[in-house]
Design an enzyme around this catalytic site. Structure first.
Site, PDB file in Angstrom:
ATOM      1  N   GLU A 130      -5.164   1.885   2.885  1.00 60.58           N
ATOM      2  CA  GLU A 130      -5.005   0.889   3.104  1.00 60.58           C
ATOM      3  C   GLU A 130      -5.603   1.269   5.036  1.00 60.58           C
ATOM      4  O   GLU A 130      -5.732   0.502   5.772  1.00 60.58           O
ATOM      5  CB  GLU A 130      -3.177  -0.062   3.433  1.00 60.58           C
ATOM      6  CG  GLU A 130      -3.305  -1.535   3.806  1.00 60.58           C
ATOM      7  CD  GLU A 130      -2.742  -1.134   5.517  1.00 60.58           C
ATOM      8  OE1 GLU A 130      -3.111  -2.479   6.471  1.00 60.58           O
ATOM      9  OE2 GLU A 130      -2.329  -0.480   5.753  1.00 60.58           O
ATOM     10  N   GLU A 131      -4.929   2.354   5.263  1.00 66.83           N
ATOM     11  CA  GLU A 131      -4.764   2.520   6.790  1.00 66.83           C
ATOM     12  C   GLU A 131      -5.702   2.574   7.356  1.00 66.83           C
ATOM     13  O   GLU A 131      -6.071   2.948   8.008  1.00 66.83           O
ATOM     14  CB  GLU A 131      -3.377   4.009   6.715  1.00 66.83           C
ATOM     15  CG  GLU A 131      -1.883   3.849   6.025  1.00 66.83           C
ATOM     16  CD  GLU A 131      -1.016   2.664   6.948  1.00 66.83           C
ATOM     17  OE1 GLU A 131      -2.177   2.583   8.480  1.00 66.83           O
ATOM     18  OE2 GLU A 131      -0.276   1.874   7.478  1.00 66.83           O
ATOM     19  N   ASP A 167      -0.346   4.252   1.270  1.00 64.79           N
ATOM     20  CA  ASP A 167      -0.788   5.613   2.250  1.00 64.79           C
ATOM     21  C   ASP A 167       0.201   5.338   3.089  1.00 64.79           C
ATOM     22  O   ASP A 167       0.329   4.283   3.709  1.00 64.79           O
ATOM     23  CB  ASP A 167      -2.202   5.624   2.072  1.00 64.79           C
ATOM     24  CG  ASP A 167      -2.802   4.485   2.136  1.00 64.79           C
ATOM     25  OD1 ASP A 167      -2.140   2.773   1.961  1.00 64.79           O
ATOM     26  OD2 ASP A 167      -3.347   4.401   3.957  1.00 64.79           O
ATOM     27  N   ASP A 189       6.708   0.530   6.955  1.00 69.08           N
ATOM     28  CA  ASP A 189       5.517   0.226   7.160  1.00 69.08           C
ATOM     29  C   ASP A 189       5.015   1.247   5.840  1.00 69.08           C
ATOM     30  O   ASP A 189       4.762   2.094   6.207  1.00 69.08           O
ATOM     31  CB  ASP A 189       4.470   0.248   7.706  1.00 69.08           C
ATOM     32  CG  ASP A 189       2.904   0.104   7.578  1.00 69.08           C
ATOM     33  OD1 ASP A 189       2.412  -0.742   6.766  1.00 69.08           O
ATOM     34  OD2 ASP A 189       2.538  -0.002   8.661  1.00 69.08           O
ATOM     35  N   GLU A 239       4.106  -6.206   4.180  1.00 64.65           N
ATOM     36  CA  GLU A 239       3.748  -5.416   5.914  1.00 64.65           C
ATOM     37  C   GLU A 239       4.795  -5.716   5.886  1.00 64.65           C
ATOM     38  O   GLU A 239       5.861  -7.161   6.575  1.00 64.65           O
ATOM     39  CB  GLU A 239       2.707  -5.811   5.936  1.00 64.65           C
ATOM     40  CG  GLU A 239       1.606  -5.620   5.399  1.00 64.65           C
ATOM     41  CD  GLU A 239       1.300  -4.302   5.985  1.00 64.65           C
ATOM     42  OE1 GLU A 239       2.035  -3.601   6.506  1.00 64.65           O
ATOM     43  OE2 GLU A 239       0.287  -3.942   5.834  1.00 64.65           O
ATOM     44  N   HIS A 246       0.838  -1.648   0.032  1.00 59.34           N
ATOM     45  CA  HIS A 246       0.251   0.034  -0.178  1.00 59.34           C
ATOM     46  C   HIS A 246       0.903   1.385   0.042  1.00 59.34           C
ATOM     47  O   HIS A 246       1.676   1.053   0.859  1.00 59.34           O
ATOM     48  CB  HIS A 246      -1.061  -0.258   1.067  1.00 59.34           C
ATOM     49  CG  HIS A 246      -0.759  -0.088   2.711  1.00 59.34           C
ATOM     50  ND1 HIS A 246       0.405   1.575   2.623  1.00 59.34           N
ATOM     51  CD2 HIS A 246      -0.173  -1.161   3.382  1.00 59.34           C
ATOM     52  CE1 HIS A 246       0.254   0.961   3.936  1.00 59.34           C
ATOM     53  NE2 HIS A 246       0.973  -0.248   4.387  1.00 59.34           N
TER      54      HIS A 246
END
Length: 325
Positions: free
Chosen positions: A129-130, A67, A97, A157, A65
């Site tokens: 994603e967050e 974001d 991350d 991740e 991801h």
């Protein structure tokens, strides 16, 4: 160099990721990948799905991801959006991350392109994603509509290089209570939204205890049961005023989808059968509305997993674990 460029794009979930996606698309295109870009409804965010190698089923997806969570510069020793090296470590928002993984994938793309790949290698970069995995959920639907059927997905991740083969679900909600304002000296003539929100939270906590009894005997999670957690509660205007509004932000982390259904059905019956009738006996306009922030299914452990086997071979691990997040 690539990681520094990625960190420099301030892709906080509330902002656009288009500049980062354009940069990644250029690198992948230079490596010979075919590209598919799709935007969200606002047009300010995009997923990128790129393919190297032959077309066909059974490919491997490397996914990350784009974001990041917000970064308050006052809490940082350096600019969070400038990659900084100190004592052998790289600092910057998203460095771990998970722009570090994306940078590794983009750096390896030219090498992948040189190989005689026997099946497709896909790169999937997603948004949001967050705050609910919205980009990934949209991308899965787009892949299905396009008839693309990968066999393996590896999500980079940060897990301290441990191989993770299962995780709990993550269901997040905001529940809003609307009551009837009035003077605190006559609480029976109003509908106190905080009071009903408190009763709702009490029910949630009771369900959390009951869920412990539903933990599968062979559950590997810590804790082994589905958890319920209330993260934020806000409402009211003054000490002597009956609260008109109250908001509760809460989540659950299901071990099985059946636990999520159990919680939602119980809460629904409690709201419709107990709370709302009591509220509307005083004010017919009173209400309780729950907004779904995100409902992300858990990753179920399976006996045969090529993805697990590939990552174990690459990292030298001889086992895989599960996580509650």
């Amino acid at each position: 160099e690539i990681l520094g460029r990625l960190v420099a794009f301030p892709t906080v979930s509330s902002d656009s990721n288009l500049e980062l996606i354009a940069y990644a698309a250029d690198l992948l295109s230079d490596a010979g990948a075919t590209l598919n870009l799709s935007r969200d409804e606002s047009g300010s965010k995009a997923n990128l799905f790129a393919t190297l190698g032959p077309a066909g089923d059974g490919g491997i997806v490397l996914s990350g991801h784009t974001d990041v969570v917000p970064a308050n510069p006052e809490e940082w020793a350096s600019d969070p959006f400038v990659l900084t090296e100190r004592e052998g470590r790289l600092h910057g928002r998203g460095t771990c991350d998970m722009k570090g993984f994306i940078a590794a994938v983009l750096a390896m793309a030219p090498r992948f392109a040189e190989l005689e790949l026997a099946r497709p290698l896909h790169v999937a970069l997603t948004y949001d994603e967050e705050i609910g995995c919205f980009g990934a959920r949209a991308l899965v639907d787009e892949i299905a509509r396009a008839g693309i059927r990968p066999k393996v997905a590896i999500i980079g991740e940060p897990t301290l290089m441990g191989v993770i083969e299962g995780h709990k679900g993550c269901y997040e909600y905001t529940t809003e209570f609307s009551g009837l304002e009035g003077h605190g000296s006559q609480p029976d003539k109003g509908v106190n939204a905080i009071e009903y929100a408190t009763r709702y939270v009490s029910r949630l906590l009771d369900l959390g205890e009951r869920l412990k009894e539903r933990a599968p005997a062979a559950s590997r999670f810590d804790p082994p049961w589905t958890t319920v957690q209330v993260g934020r509660m806000a409402g009211g205007s003054a000490r002597n005023v009956i609260a008109r509004n109250c908001t509760v932000e809460w989540e659950m982390r299901p071990v099985t989808p059946g636990d999520a259904d159990f919680v939602k059905q119980d809460l629904g019956a409690y709201v419709e059968g107990v709370l709302l009738p009591s509220m509307r006996a005083v004010s017919p306009e009173a209400g309780i509305v729950t907004h779904v922030v995100g409902e992300v299914e858990g990753l179920q452990v399976v006996s045969e997993s090529e993805a697990r086997d590939i990552v174990c071979e690459l990292t030298g691990c001889n086992h895989a674990d599960v996580v509650p997040f």
